[in-house]
Scaffold this motif. Structure first.
Motif, short mmCIF file in Angstrom:
data_model
loop_
_atom_site.label_atom_id
_atom_site.label_comp_id
_atom_site.label_asym_id
_atom_site.label_seq_id
_atom_site.Cartn_x
_atom_site.Cartn_y
_atom_site.Cartn_z
N ASP A 295 30.07 41.27 39.29
CA ASP A 295 29.01 40.41 39.81
C ASP A 295 27.76 41.21 40.11
N VAL A 296 27.93 42.33 40.81
CA VAL A 296 26.79 43.14 41.23
C VAL A 296 26.06 43.72 40.03
N PHE A 297 26.81 44.27 39.08
CA PHE A 297 26.18 44.87 37.89
C PHE A 297 25.44 43.82 37.08
N ASP A 298 26.11 42.71 36.80
CA ASP A 298 25.48 41.68 35.96
C ASP A 298 24.23 41.10 36.62
N ARG A 299 24.27 40.96 37.93
CA ARG A 299 23.15 40.35 38.65
C ARG A 299 21.90 41.22 38.61
N HIS A 300 22.07 42.53 38.64
CA HIS A 300 20.91 43.41 38.78
C HIS A 300 20.60 44.27 37.56
N LEU A 301 21.61 44.58 36.74
CA LEU A 301 21.40 45.45 35.60
C LEU A 301 21.80 44.80 34.27
N GLY A 302 22.74 43.89 34.33
CA GLY A 302 23.36 43.38 33.11
C GLY A 302 22.86 42.03 32.63
N ARG A 304 22.82 38.94 33.57
CA ARG A 304 22.09 37.96 34.38
C ARG A 304 20.82 38.55 34.99
N SER A 305 20.41 39.73 34.52
CA SER A 305 19.22 40.39 35.05
C SER A 305 18.13 40.45 33.99
N ALA A 306 16.95 40.84 34.41
CA ALA A 306 15.85 41.02 33.46
C ALA A 306 16.06 42.25 32.59
N LEU A 307 16.93 43.18 33.02
CA LEU A 307 17.10 44.44 32.30
C LEU A 307 18.00 44.28 31.08
N GLN A 308 19.01 43.39 31.15
CA GLN A 308 19.90 43.11 30.03
C GLN A 308 20.58 44.38 29.51
N GLN A 309 21.07 45.22 30.43
CA GLN A 309 21.70 46.47 30.03
C GLN A 309 23.22 46.31 29.87
N GLU A 310 23.78 47.10 28.97
CA GLU A 310 25.24 47.14 28.80
C GLU A 310 25.86 48.00 29.90
N ARG A 311 27.13 47.76 30.18
CA ARG A 311 27.81 48.57 31.20
C ARG A 311 28.10 49.98 30.70
N ARG A 312 28.26 50.17 29.42
CA ARG A 312 28.50 51.50 28.84
C ARG A 312 29.64 52.21 29.58
N ALA A 313 29.39 53.39 30.13
CA ALA A 313 30.45 54.14 30.82
C ALA A 313 30.91 53.45 32.09
N ASN A 314 30.19 52.43 32.53
CA ASN A 314 30.54 51.74 33.76
C ASN A 314 31.55 50.62 33.55
N GLY A 315 32.27 50.67 32.43
CA GLY A 315 33.42 49.81 32.25
C GLY A 315 34.59 50.32 33.06
N LEU A 316 35.60 49.50 33.19
CA LEU A 316 36.81 49.91 33.91
C LEU A 316 37.60 50.93 33.10
N ARG A 317 38.35 51.77 33.79
CA ARG A 317 39.13 52.80 33.10
C ARG A 317 40.09 52.19 32.08
N GLY A 318 40.68 51.05 32.41
CA GLY A 318 41.60 50.40 31.48
C GLY A 318 40.92 49.87 30.23
N ASP A 319 39.60 49.74 30.29
CA ASP A 319 38.83 49.27 29.14
C ASP A 319 38.10 50.41 28.44
N GLY A 320 38.43 51.65 28.79
CA GLY A 320 37.77 52.79 28.16
C GLY A 320 36.56 53.30 28.92
N GLY A 321 36.26 52.70 30.07
CA GLY A 321 35.16 53.16 30.89
C GLY A 321 35.60 54.23 31.87
N MET A 322 34.73 54.53 32.83
CA MET A 322 35.01 55.62 33.77
C MET A 322 35.21 55.14 35.21
N LEU A 323 35.12 53.84 35.45
CA LEU A 323 35.33 53.34 36.81
C LEU A 323 36.81 53.18 37.12
N TYR A 324 37.20 53.66 38.28
CA TYR A 324 38.60 53.50 38.68
C TYR A 324 38.68 53.36 40.20
#
Length: 329
Positions: A295-302, A304-324
């Motif tokens: 929710d937080v990422f999509d609202r401000h960076l992703g 639903r935001s004006a920036l329209q950025q991908e999560r990239r490395a900020n995906g969950l570890r189970g999805d190949g990202g680095m967040l755990y």
């Protein structure tokens, strides 16, 4: 603080006395922390602060935001001017070894990149790097990691450049947009936010160079060990709620018949909550008032935001990202 909580460290005692937590933020980065047209602070880092406020007081609005420049933010933390820093600071050896400061847990993975105008390039924009810029005056923030990272990156690549340092984000952006610098170097999410906020996002080229890879984290004083632990589990709650597929929109339905683990996550046992100095069911309250990490990422960076950025490395570890996050057991 919930009744019966054992408050030990100085920071939590003072926060309880003033009935709010003081959180350092940047001087203004769109998407991360900046005041809106009504003067209300908003952004990814701001919502991290609001989640901490929920966990400590049960209310997302018990935050006093303290805007700080890159050069003064760690001194302000040590001096006690703030309790927590949520100002997009990258975790570094020197910051933690030289200051009474502990980086709590990585919450945003990013890295510095370059932007320039197409007319500054010798050739086409496709695949262009900083080598292709006609003149190389690079604007960056004083007191950040950027100057060291650019020196290391350009030194290895044998690229000559002139560093132009600015005290505030607004001065750096204005310097670049007015032509005082040819290139602007900043973390990629920040750079997208600054150019988007200025209505300039489509007029500039993001160069192919990846100057650095960094992990950002909130920071608290090491001696305030209880606050460090409390903030850490707030961050874990945001990430684990994302891992469990929870959002503000589906929390009520998911809570009706939770699995054993989900039930334990949404209502951690009273003794553990009390030891950390948090309110009962702080995990549920964070999702209700602030949301999950998604929710937080999509609202401000992703999306639903004006920036329209991908999560990239900020995906969950189970999805190949680095967040755990560790398990809530």
């Amino acid at each position: 603080m919930p009744d019966g909580a054992t408050v030990i460290d100085h920071a939590l005692k003072q926060a309880r006395q003033r009935n709010r937590i003081r959180v350092g933020v940047s001087l203004g980065f769109h998407g991360l922390s900046a005041p809106d047209i009504h003067g209300r602070w908003t952004g990814f880092d701001v919502d991290i602060a609001r989640a901490i406020s929920v966990a400590l007081f049960g209310d997302a609005d018990r935050v006093e935001f303290v805007p700080l420049s890159s050069a003064e933010r760690f001194d302000a933390l040590e001096a006690g001017d703030i309790d927590v820093g949520s100002y997009n600071a990258s975790i570094t050896y020197s910051r933690e070894s030289r200051h009474d400061a502990t980086f709590v847990h990585p919450i945003l993975f990013d890295g510095e990149v370059f932007a320039t105008r197409p007319e500054n390039l010798r050739g086409t924009a496709d695949g262009a790097s900083v080598r292709d810029v006609i003149a190389t005056r690079i604007g960056m923030l004083a007191g950040s990691t950027t100057a060291d990272n650019v020196e290391r990156y350009c030194g290895r690549a044998g690229i000559d450049y002139t560093a132009v340092l600015f005290r505030t984000p607004q001065e750096a952006l204005n310097g670049y947009l007015s032509g005082k610098t040819d290139v602007y170097c900043l973390d990629s999410y920040l750079l997208a936010g600054e150019l988007s906020g200025a209505g300039e996002i489509d007029r500039h080229v993001f160069l192919a160079d990846q100057v650095s890879l960094e992990a950002m984290s909130p920071v608290a004083r090491t001696r305030d060990w209880q606050l460090v632990k409390a903030v850490r589990w707030v961050l874990f709650a945001l990430i684990e709620s994302d891992n469990l597929g929870l959002t503000q929109g589906n929390l009520a339905e998911a809570s009706r018949s939770p699995s054993r683990y989900l039930g334990r996550f949404l209502a951690p046992d009273a003794d553990s909550v009390r030891h950390l100095g948090l309110v009962p069911e702080f995990t549920t309250r964070i999702i209700e008032q602030v949301g999950s990490y998604a929710d937080v990422f999509d609202r401000h960076l992703g999306a639903r935001s004006a920036l329209q950025q991908e999560r990239r490395a900020n995906g969950l570890r189970g999805d190949g990202g680095m967040l755990y996050a560790p398990l809530f057991i």
